[in-house]
Write a protein that holds these residues in place. Structure first.
Motif, PDB file in Angstrom:
ATOM      1  N   LYS A   1       0.539   4.044  -2.888  1.00  0.00           N
ATOM      2  CA  LYS A   1       0.251   5.418  -2.477  1.00  0.00           C
ATOM      3  C   LYS A   1       1.304   6.373  -3.032  1.00  0.00           C
TER       4      LYS A   1
ATOM      5  N   GLU B   1       0.981   9.655  -5.931  1.00  0.00           N
ATOM      6  CA  GLU B   1       1.443  11.034  -5.761  1.00  0.00           C
ATOM      7  C   GLU B   1       2.001  11.619  -7.055  1.00  0.00           C
TER       8      GLU B   1
ATOM      9  N   HIS C   1      -6.218   3.393  -4.623  1.00  0.00           N
ATOM     10  CA  HIS C   1      -5.319   4.534  -4.827  1.00  0.00           C
ATOM     11  C   HIS C   1      -5.346   5.044  -6.272  1.00  0.00           C
TER      12      HIS C   1
ATOM     13  N   GLU D   1       0.829  -1.210   0.000  1.00  0.00           N
ATOM     14  CA  GLU D   1       0.000   0.000   0.000  1.00  0.00           C
ATOM     15  C   GLU D   1       0.862   1.258   0.000  1.00  0.00           C
ATOM     16  N   GLU D   2       1.977   1.244   0.709  1.00  0.00           N
ATOM     17  CA  GLU D   2       2.864   2.405   0.704  1.00  0.00           C
ATOM     18  C   GLU D   2       3.393   2.684  -0.697  1.00  0.00           C
TER      19      GLU D   2
END
Length: 272
Positions: A123, A127, A155, A119-120
């Protein structure tokens, strides 16, 4: 490569990159950095992936599952090579694996870099929605397709992902990805020219994944079938400008390499 040489190369690369037009950029294959900038930063880390995205480069990452069911990004089935720990990823809880140092093995300046969660990473990709990049997802473990697709949708990055790894050779994995979302982009491998017809005809794949340098006629067939093309393996992984140029000339859509900065400079020099 020394840190000083790396910084000089990256600075030179950035200066050339921003002198190119959008048309030039879209005409070139997308570059996918194998495990990120693996010669310049610890592989499969957020520091590495962020550097790729800042440089308008896509990257490839690997997915494993922890003991308590969390998805993390690490290439090997063990933590031995890329952290200060030992043991199988599947024997660590997320809390335990996050306590490991995933950067010092590469260089002390990356001390305390962590093994990121899936997930990081997704994410982080979100960006940089303004950048035209391709992210290749190597599923190292089975039964995670639904979860990965749902996180990508959460996301809003599913359309920027290409699923490789088990996906390219296992129709069951492709089927589960497509069941999770028909928008999940999958590939089928062609290891040689004899395997190309079957890869092209696969109805559960959006891309042909080449492991050899394809001739122009095969690339035309890929485009006529409404599919896209991706290449990885020995013919492009190393610092091989002649092979990279062949890929660009026949119109391959994306190249996975261990030398993404050198590849970008090679492609840019051919269009100047």
């Amino acid at each position: 490569m020394t840190i000083r040489r790396t910084l000089l190369l990256m600075g030179f690369f950035i200066a050339i990159l921003f002198s190119q037009s959008d048309a030039d950029e879209k005409a070139r294959p997308l570059i996918v950095a194998h495990r990120g900038l693996l010669h310049h930063a610890p592989e499969n880390t957020l520091a590495n992936f962020r550097a790729c995205l800042e440089l308008r480069l896509g990257f490839e990452f690997d997915v494993e599952r922890t003991k308590d069911g969390h998805l993390v990004c690490i290439h090997d089935s063990t933590v031995d090579r890329t952290t200060n720990g030992t043991g199988k990823v599947s024997d660590f809880t997320l809390t335990q694996i996050r306590e490991l140092d995933a950067g010092s093995w590469f260089d002390p300046m990356f001390a305390d870099e962590k093994v990121p969660t899936l997930e990081e990473v997704l994410k982080l990709v979100a960006e940089y929605k303004q950048h035209r990049v391709l992210i290749a997802v190597d599923l190292k473990t089975g039964g995670v397709e639904q979860e990965v697709v749902q996180l990508a949708k959460k996301h809003n990055v599913l359309g920027r992902l290409l699923f490789i790894g088990q996906t390219i050779s296992d129709s069951n994995v492709r089927g589960r990805l497509k069941q999770a979302s028909n928008q999940a982009e999958t590939a089928v491998v062609a290891n040689n020219t004899e395997e190309f017809p079957a890869a092209l005809a696969a109805t559960d794949a959006d891309w042909v994944y080449f492991r050899y340098l394809p001739p122009k006629r095969q690339m035309e067939a890929v485009r006529n079938a409404g599919k896209r093309s991706f290449i990885a393996g020995a013919t492009v992984a190393g610092n091989l400008p002649e092979n990279w140029q062949h890929c660009a000339e026949v119109g391959l859509d994306a190249i996975l390499t261990d030398y993404p900065l050198e590849l970008r400079l090679s492609l840019i020099s051919e269009t100047r």
